[in-house]
Design a protein around this motif. Structure first.
Motif, PDB file in Angstrom:
ATOM      1  N   HIS A 144       0.847  -1.210   0.134  1.00 23.25           N
ATOM      2  CA  HIS A 144      -0.101  -0.138   0.066  1.00 23.25           C
ATOM      3  C   HIS A 144       0.890   1.326   0.075  1.00 23.25           C
ATOM      4  CE1 HIS A 144      -1.855   3.386   2.102  1.00 23.25           C
ATOM      5  NE2 HIS A 144      -2.785   3.143   1.532  1.00 23.25           N
ATOM      6  N   ASP A 145       2.041   1.396   0.992  1.00 21.48           N
ATOM      7  CA  ASP A 145       2.556   2.502   1.072  1.00 21.48           C
ATOM      8  C   ASP A 145       3.314   2.651  -0.241  1.00 21.48           C
ATOM      9  OD1 ASP A 145       1.785   2.832   3.723  1.00 21.48           O
ATOM     10  OD2 ASP A 145       3.451   2.486   4.521  1.00 21.48           O
ATOM     11  N   ILE A 146       3.921   1.821  -0.729  1.00 21.36           N
ATOM     12  CA  ILE A 146       4.742   2.010  -2.172  1.00 21.36           C
ATOM     13  C   ILE A 146       3.818   2.353  -3.160  1.00 21.36           C
ATOM     14  CG2 ILE A 146       5.898   0.759  -4.012  1.00 21.36           C
ATOM     15  CD1 ILE A 146       6.942  -1.283  -1.583  1.00 21.36           C
ATOM     16  N   ALA A 147       2.451   1.806  -3.179  1.00 23.28           N
ATOM     17  CA  ALA A 147       1.608   2.251  -4.264  1.00 23.28           C
ATOM     18  C   ALA A 147       1.196   3.441  -4.373  1.00 23.28           C
ATOM     19  CB  ALA A 147       0.228   1.304  -4.289  1.00 23.28           C
ATOM     20  N   GLU A 148       0.828   4.078  -2.988  1.00 23.09           N
ATOM     21  CA  GLU A 148       0.512   5.527  -2.702  1.00 23.09           C
ATOM     22  C   GLU A 148       1.802   6.415  -3.058  1.00 23.09           C
ATOM     23  OE1 GLU A 148      -1.883   6.365   0.551  1.00 23.09           O
ATOM     24  OE2 GLU A 148      -1.261   8.339   0.869  1.00 23.09           O
ATOM     25  N   ASN A 149       2.930   6.034  -2.913  1.00 24.80           N
ATOM     26  CA  ASN A 149       4.056   6.967  -3.342  1.00 24.80           C
ATOM     27  C   ASN A 149       3.996   6.932  -4.661  1.00 24.80           C
ATOM     28  OD1 ASN A 149       5.655   8.532  -0.977  1.00 24.80           O
ATOM     29  ND2 ASN A 149       5.367   5.900  -0.167  1.00 24.80           N
ATOM     30  N   LEU A 150       3.692   5.981  -5.544  1.00 24.54           N
ATOM     31  CA  LEU A 150       4.026   5.969  -6.992  1.00 24.54           C
ATOM     32  C   LEU A 150       2.776   6.596  -7.504  1.00 24.54           C
ATOM     33  CD1 LEU A 150       5.087   2.329  -7.617  1.00 24.54           C
ATOM     34  CD2 LEU A 150       6.291   4.732  -7.995  1.00 24.54           C
TER      35      LEU A 150
ATOM     36  N   ALA B 132      -2.103   3.514 -13.063  1.00 27.93           N
ATOM     37  CA  ALA B 132      -2.777   3.965 -11.839  1.00 27.93           C
ATOM     38  C   ALA B 132      -3.711   3.277 -11.305  1.00 27.93           C
ATOM     39  CB  ALA B 132      -3.247   5.648 -12.386  1.00 27.93           C
ATOM     40  N   ALA B 133      -4.714   2.631 -12.394  1.00 24.27           N
ATOM     41  CA  ALA B 133      -5.598   1.830 -11.765  1.00 24.27           C
ATOM     42  C   ALA B 133      -5.189   0.583 -11.081  1.00 24.27           C
ATOM     43  CB  ALA B 133      -6.379   1.202 -13.029  1.00 24.27           C
ATOM     44  N   GLU B 134      -3.948  -0.024 -11.675  1.00 26.13           N
ATOM     45  CA  GLU B 134      -3.581  -1.180 -10.818  1.00 26.13           C
ATOM     46  C   GLU B 134      -3.024  -0.646  -9.562  1.00 26.13           C
ATOM     47  OE1 GLU B 134      -1.237  -3.225 -13.740  1.00 26.13           O
ATOM     48  OE2 GLU B 134      -0.249  -4.532 -11.958  1.00 26.13           O
ATOM     49  N   LEU B 135      -2.425   0.530  -9.346  1.00 18.50           N
ATOM     50  CA  LEU B 135      -1.882   1.004  -8.106  1.00 18.50           C
ATOM     51  C   LEU B 135      -3.186   1.125  -7.059  1.00 18.50           C
ATOM     52  CD1 LEU B 135       0.684   3.574  -9.279  1.00 18.50           C
ATOM     53  CD2 LEU B 135       1.413   1.628  -7.984  1.00 18.50           C
ATOM     54  N   VAL B 136      -4.242   1.746  -7.531  1.00 17.24           N
ATOM     55  CA  VAL B 136      -5.290   1.930  -6.847  1.00 17.24           C
ATOM     56  C   VAL B 136      -5.966   0.897  -6.601  1.00 17.24           C
ATOM     57  CG1 VAL B 136      -7.814   2.794  -6.947  1.00 17.24           C
ATOM     58  CG2 VAL B 136      -6.112   4.276  -7.989  1.00 17.24           C
ATOM     59  N   ARG B 137      -5.907  -0.418  -7.442  1.00 19.28           N
ATOM     60  CA  ARG B 137      -6.734  -1.681  -7.180  1.00 19.28           C
ATOM     61  C   ARG B 137      -5.887  -2.330  -6.106  1.00 19.28           C
ATOM     62  NH1 ARG B 137      -6.417  -3.655 -11.612  1.00 19.28           N
ATOM     63  NH2 ARG B 137      -8.047  -2.512 -12.711  1.00 19.28           N
ATOM     64  N   ASP B 138      -4.658  -2.641  -6.380  1.00 21.68           N
ATOM     65  CA  ASP B 138      -3.650  -3.347  -5.501  1.00 21.68           C
ATOM     66  C   ASP B 138      -3.323  -2.585  -4.170  1.00 21.68           C
ATOM     67  OD1 ASP B 138      -3.802  -5.088  -7.687  1.00 21.68           O
ATOM     68  OD2 ASP B 138      -1.759  -4.845  -8.355  1.00 21.68           O
ATOM     69  N   GLY B 139      -3.204  -1.413  -4.199  1.00 29.40           N
ATOM     70  CA  GLY B 139      -2.727  -0.620  -2.935  1.00 29.40           C
ATOM     71  C   GLY B 139      -4.174  -0.247  -2.266  1.00 29.40           C
ATOM     72  N   ASP B 140      -5.340  -0.590  -2.841  1.00 25.68           N
ATOM     73  CA  ASP B 140      -6.471   0.020  -2.309  1.00 25.68           C
ATOM     74  C   ASP B 140      -6.349   1.293  -1.779  1.00 25.68           C
ATOM     75  OD1 ASP B 140      -9.140  -0.507  -1.293  1.00 25.68           O
ATOM     76  OD2 ASP B 140      -8.545  -1.082   0.703  1.00 25.68           O
ATOM     77  N   LEU B 141      -6.219   2.273  -2.649  1.00 26.75           N
ATOM     78  CA  LEU B 141      -5.883   3.589  -2.380  1.00 26.75           C
ATOM     79  C   LEU B 141      -7.142   4.603  -2.442  1.00 26.75           C
ATOM     80  CD1 LEU B 141      -2.894   4.285  -4.777  1.00 26.75           C
ATOM     81  CD2 LEU B 141      -2.724   3.521  -2.425  1.00 26.75           C
ATOM     82  N   ASP B 142      -7.267   5.630  -1.592  1.00 27.57           N
ATOM     83  CA  ASP B 142      -7.901   6.295  -1.226  1.00 27.57           C
ATOM     84  C   ASP B 142      -7.947   7.708  -2.346  1.00 27.57           C
ATOM     85  OD1 ASP B 142     -10.145   8.349  -0.587  1.00 27.57           O
ATOM     86  OD2 ASP B 142     -10.033   7.847   1.464  1.00 27.57           O
TER      87      ASP B 142
END
Ligand code: AMP
Ligand code: MN
Ligand code: MN
Length: 328
Positions: A148-154, A178-188
């Motif tokens: 999650h943390d890596i995804a949010e930074n990216l 971006a979609a993959e990061l949002v999905r995999d990192g469960d980003l808000d």
């Protein structure tokens, strides 16, 4: 030497002591990419330091694990690997350079077309809209840790360096990543965007008010500028990060093709920041004439001289470029 993702992946796995660097006056791409790669390497069990001349900026202090971003220490240290991210010219690593006593290997990962390719392993993709996208592909292709943390930074790196998915290099792949990061990192996404774009200190708007007072347009309205003197900056109590993005107000005007921002620095130099709306006017080429660099549509330089002198020289070059492009 130009390197592949595999060669860089192998070098990352083979070594133990890392420092991850980014450019002076850092933006979301530099800081987000530094944290993302640094965190991924830490999860691999590596010893990782993440340095920036300014440490972490107030504005980006919300980035996950932002506390890992520090200013370089006074005493130089030894490393196996130095990784420079998003940094077009080596000296834009600023005072972090003096804190490196030695390194077995330099890795240079960037997306600036003007990057001369310093370092031992070099991966420059000038089609990438941000360095964050290259780090994403490195992590995915090499099976490096992602969370999650890596995804949010990216995501923050990608969102900021594409101007919120607006700039011309933004592609289907950018949205897919971006979609993959949002999905995999469960980003808000709403929260991240609010922290990036709706969380400025009031003094930034007060700075914009002063900049607009100095706003000037060329005769045909194609070139727009504003300037910031040291005096005004001191009176307003602004800090360098406050002006990031304000130049976009100039570029956003109908008829404007080139926007230029001139900021007086304390070392008898002027920081020039340029934006173009048309590939025919390559502001990187203009900035390179003054020792700077960047991208065709967004570039910068630090030029010796007074505000007036530098503004005149840069506007002369810009006028020539507009004339050559025959835009009327
Ligand atoms: P800025 O106007 O500072 O947002 O920078 C626009 C782009 O140009 C960024 O991608 C910077 O990394 C690059 N850039 C800015 N200043 C310089 C410089 N002095 N030398 C090389 N590249 C620069
Ligand atoms: Mn950058
Ligand atoms: Mn960048």
């Amino acid at each position: 030497m130009a390197a592949t993702f595999d060669e860089i992946g192998k070098a990352l796995r083979e070594h133990q002591q890392f420092v991850v660097l980014g450019h002076v006056r850092p933006d979301g791409d530099a800081l987000g990419s530094q944290l993302a790669l640094g965190l991924s390497l830490k999860q691999l069990g590596k010893n990782v330091l993440i340095w920036n001349e300014e440490g972490v900026l107030e504005k980006y202090s919300f980035l996950p694990r932002a506390e890992l971003l520090t200013k370089p220490p006074a005493t130089a240290q030894h490393f196996d690997v130095v990784v420079a991210l998003d940094t077009a010219i080596q000296n834009r690593l600023g005072n972090t350079l003096a804190a490196i006593a030695s390194a077995k290997l330099w890795i240079n990962i960037d997306h600036h077309v003007s990057n001369p390719g310093y370092g031992d392993l070099v991966l420059i993709d000038s089609d990438a809209p941000e360095t964050g996208e290259i780090i994403f592909r490195l992590i995915k292709s090499q099976g490096l840790p992602m969370d999650h943390d890596i995804a949010e930074n990216l995501y923050a790196a990608i969102s900021t360096d594409t101007g919120s998915f607006q700039y011309p290099k933004t592609s289907a792949r950018t949205f897919e990543i971006a979609a993959e990061l949002v999905r995999d990192g469960d980003l808000d996404v709403g929260r991240i965007s609010q922290q990036l774009y709706e969380n400025y200190p009031r003094r930034r708007l007060e700075l914009l008010r002063e900049l607009l007072r100095t706003m000037r347009f060329s005769e045909c309205g194609q070139v727009a500028t504003f300037t910031l003197s040291l005096n005004t900056a001191a009176e307003l109590g602004v800090i360098p990060e406050d002006n990031e993005g304000l130049i976009d107000h100039l570029r956003a005007v109908h008829g404007v093709i080139v926007a230029a921002f001139f900021e007086e620095l304390s070392d008898a130099k002027v920081r020039v920041s340029m934006r173009s709306k048309d590939e025919m006017i390559d502001v990187c080429a203009i900035c390179q004439k003054f020792g700077g660099g960047g991208h065709a549509l967004a570039a910068g330089a630090r030029v010796r001289g007074t505000l007036e002198e530098v503004e005149q020289k840069v506007l002369e070059e810009t006028g020539e470029a507009v004339k050559r492009a025959c835009i009327s």
